[in-house]
Design an enzyme around this catalytic site. Structure first.
Site, mmCIF file in Angstrom:
data_model
loop_
_atom_site.group_PDB
_atom_site.id
_atom_site.type_symbol
_atom_site.label_atom_id
_atom_site.label_comp_id
_atom_site.label_asym_id
_atom_site.label_seq_id
_atom_site.Cartn_x
_atom_site.Cartn_y
_atom_site.Cartn_z
ATOM 1 C CG ASN A 45 -91.098 -32.977 63.067
ATOM 2 O OD1 ASN A 45 -90.118 -33.205 62.355
ATOM 3 N ND2 ASN A 45 -91.997 -32.071 62.736
ATOM 4 C CG HIS A 46 -93.279 -34.650 59.336
ATOM 5 N ND1 HIS A 46 -94.485 -34.335 58.754
ATOM 6 C CD2 HIS A 46 -92.667 -33.473 59.573
ATOM 7 C CE1 HIS A 46 -94.590 -33.025 58.628
ATOM 8 N NE2 HIS A 46 -93.490 -32.475 59.118
ATOM 9 N NE ARG A 72 -88.915 -26.605 63.725
ATOM 10 C CZ ARG A 72 -88.802 -26.910 62.437
ATOM 11 N NH1 ARG A 72 -89.882 -27.260 61.762
ATOM 12 N NH2 ARG A 72 -87.638 -26.872 61.830
ATOM 13 C CG HIS A 93 -90.138 -34.185 54.394
ATOM 14 N ND1 HIS A 93 -91.209 -34.463 55.223
ATOM 15 C CD2 HIS A 93 -89.339 -33.333 55.087
ATOM 16 C CE1 HIS A 93 -91.060 -33.801 56.365
ATOM 17 N NE2 HIS A 93 -89.930 -33.112 56.313
ATOM 18 C CG ASP A 153 -96.179 -36.662 56.831
ATOM 19 O OD1 ASP A 153 -97.087 -37.346 56.335
ATOM 20 O OD2 ASP A 153 -96.061 -36.480 58.057
ATOM 21 N NE ARG A 154 -94.312 -29.996 55.069
ATOM 22 C CZ ARG A 154 -95.249 -29.054 55.054
ATOM 23 N NH1 ARG A 154 -95.884 -28.773 53.945
ATOM 24 N NH2 ARG A 154 -95.559 -28.387 56.154
ATOM 25 C CG HIS A 197 -85.892 -35.011 62.948
ATOM 26 N ND1 HIS A 197 -85.618 -35.147 61.608
ATOM 27 C CD2 HIS A 197 -86.915 -34.118 63.029
ATOM 28 C CE1 HIS A 197 -86.432 -34.377 60.912
ATOM 29 N NE2 HIS A 197 -87.228 -33.745 61.746
ATOM 30 C CG HIS A 229 -86.666 -30.266 62.862
ATOM 31 N ND1 HIS A 229 -87.919 -30.763 62.544
ATOM 32 C CD2 HIS A 229 -86.872 -29.428 63.925
ATOM 33 C CE1 HIS A 229 -88.819 -30.266 63.385
ATOM 34 N NE2 HIS A 229 -88.210 -29.450 64.223
ATOM 35 C CG ASP A 269 -85.882 -33.464 57.388
ATOM 36 O OD1 ASP A 269 -84.790 -33.469 57.974
ATOM 37 O OD2 ASP A 269 -86.908 -32.954 57.852
ATOM 38 C CG ASP A 319 -89.290 -35.033 59.446
ATOM 39 O OD1 ASP A 319 -89.730 -35.676 60.419
ATOM 40 O OD2 ASP A 319 -89.398 -33.802 59.351
#
Length: 489
Positions: free
Chosen positions: A294-295, A391, A235, A265-266, A343, A418, A233, A262
């Protein structure tokens, strides 16, 4: 009097005092953002005195901070079960449901809070924001029936987009990404510039066309003496992405990379990350690889910032186009027929084969169960067997599950991402399941190192490089995130 109430009365004074000590220690760890230790201490408090709602609500909040939304939801529900008037429990449960994209359930809890606390401005604000989202989703669902066959890519008219005279960024050469373009793009982004919308749209249209022709599982061949790098990731942490290239060299035909989901995001430089990665994919299609995380989904993007960032830097239309593109990202890669990279992780079934993964119909938003969901969401656990996901999506799988999958598919080991790891990576399941996470000091708060893996085609032995976070411009993570997330209590 109920049996539980009777048991509650039997809790010893010593246990009650001990539990409070653990809670106090946990609260201190929480303040220092050491959430995992806080969780351990809240758990000890619960073991000593399992009848206080506040312990579960506090642990729920710590689970939210570590993205264990399933556990957070369970703890919040337990807090409410113990004390049906405990407002903070409803707050926590609403936040957990919201984090899982369960907006209607979240709205019910916010509605309850506003009823019992009619003068609580914070509760009213959250209720109103959540209500807006529920109505927006309902409206979009209604109109999507009419627009079901609408394809955003087909509505883009590049010819109508002119390049202004004052644009000083890189330009595509005959509509193609070149080495010079990529060097110019990275320099532009380092100086907080913006790629022209015409070139941004062209990259998205070209990358979508490319990914549409690929299977869901990509086979990658690595020469005996060739180096190959796997990153986890990133991110939206563009300046840390640049540091990876500084440490390990720019992508090229002799320096291939796989980025394992990923990308966005964030972090608040997600647009810069994704166009850099897509640019390199177009430049080196056979030596630069990208897996879906997943993002890379509409729900996550709407909550955690990417959707808002694209709308701020470009348009709502481009945000929709990104969703179309992400639906075509491959789900996994198989390196030299020996190592599988995805991922999230493995499956709730024992009989999943590489061929089944290869044939997954991935052109959609991630489902809530099944192999596609699990590839994006699952996590390893130290004990054998399987368990419900911390999760709330996917599953947790033990070393026996990993061994069985590897034996069935004649593979050596699994690489996945992840999860934040203090050292940027973690080796589990007797060396058969490796996690790599490449976003150091995740969200500017976690203090973790980042890492990437290098291996060569001959022995496929993983080597780990770790690194600290580098400075970035003063734009905080989650700057473009959904308003409700910034209001989380």
């Amino acid at each position: 009097m109920s049996l539980e109430a009777e048991e509650k009365l039997t809790a010893s004074k010593e246990d009650i005092e001990e539990a409070e000590k653990f809670k106090t220690q946990a609260n201190e760890c929480f303040k220092k953002q050491d959430f995992n230790t806080a969780i351990e201490l809240y758990t000890k408090a619960i073991e000593k005195n399992p009848y206080l709602a506040v312990y579960y609500a506090n642990r729920s909040f710590a689970y939210l901070k570590t993205e264990c939304f399933g556990y957070a939801l369970s703890d919040a529900s337990k807090a409410i079960e113990l004390d049906k008037t405990y407002v903070k429990g409803f707050y926590r449960r609403a936040t957990a449901n919201m984090s899982l994209g369960k907006w209607k359930e979240a709205l019910k809890d916010y509605e309850y809070v506003t009823k019992v606390r009619p003068t609580d401005k914070d509760a009213k604000l959250k209720y109103n924001e959540c209500n807006k989202i529920v109505k927006k989703i309902a409206f979009e669902k209604a109109i999507s029936v009419e627009d079901n066959k609408k394809n955003i890519a087909d509505t883009i008219n590049l010819e109508a987009m002119s390049i202004e005279n004052d644009y000083i960024g890189p330009e595509l050469e005959n509509g193609k990404v070149t080495v010079n373009f990529m060097l110019g793009l990275m320099d532009l982004y380092k100086n907080q510039g913006k790629l022209h919308r015409k070139y941004a749209y062209k990259i998205l249209l070209d990358i979508k066309s490319y990914f549409m022709k690929q299977p869901s599982l990509i086979d990658v061949s690595i020469g005996d003496n060739d180096k190959f790098t796997v990153c986890g990731d990133v991110h939206g942490q563009f300046y840390d992405l640049m540091n990876i290239f500084e440490l390990n060299g720019l992508p090229s035909e002799t320096n291939p990379y796989l980025f394992n989901g990923d990308f966005v995001d964030r972090g608040s430089f997600s647009v810069e990350c994704i166009f850099t990665l897509f640019g390199f994919k177009l430049l080196y299609p056979n030596h630069f690889f990208m897996s879906r995380g997943n993002h890379e989904s509409a729900t996550m993007n709407q909550m955690y910032g990417f959707d808002g960032e694209v709308k701020s830097k470009y348009t709502a239309q481009m945000a929709e186009l990104f969703t179309e593109v992400y639906n075509w990202l491959p789900l996994a890669h198989c390196l030299n027929k020996r190592v599988i990279v995805m991922h999230g992780g493995l499956f709730s079934r024992d009989d999943v084969t590489l061929e089944e993964i290869r044939k997954i119909d991935r052109n959609r938003q991630p489902p809530e169960e099944g192999p596609m969901c699990e590839l994006l969401w699952s996590d390893p656990q130290p004990q054998n067997g399987r368990a419900p996901s911390k999760r709330g999506v996917g599953c947790q799988f033990g070393p026996d599950v990993t061994n069985q999958f590897l034996e069935l598919n004649k593979l050596d080991y699994v690489i996945r991402s992840h999860e934040v790891k203090n050292d940027g990576y973690e080796v589990a399941h007797n060396g058969k399941c490796i996690t790599v996470f490449s976003a150091p000091n995740y969200c500017d708060t976690m203090g973790n190192k980042g890492a990437f893996i290098t291996l060569n085609g001959k022995d496929m032995i993983p080597n780990y490089t770790t690194y600290e976070a580098v400075p970035h411009p003063n734009v905080k993570p989650m700057a473009y995130a959904n308003t409700l997330l910034s209001l989380m209590c």
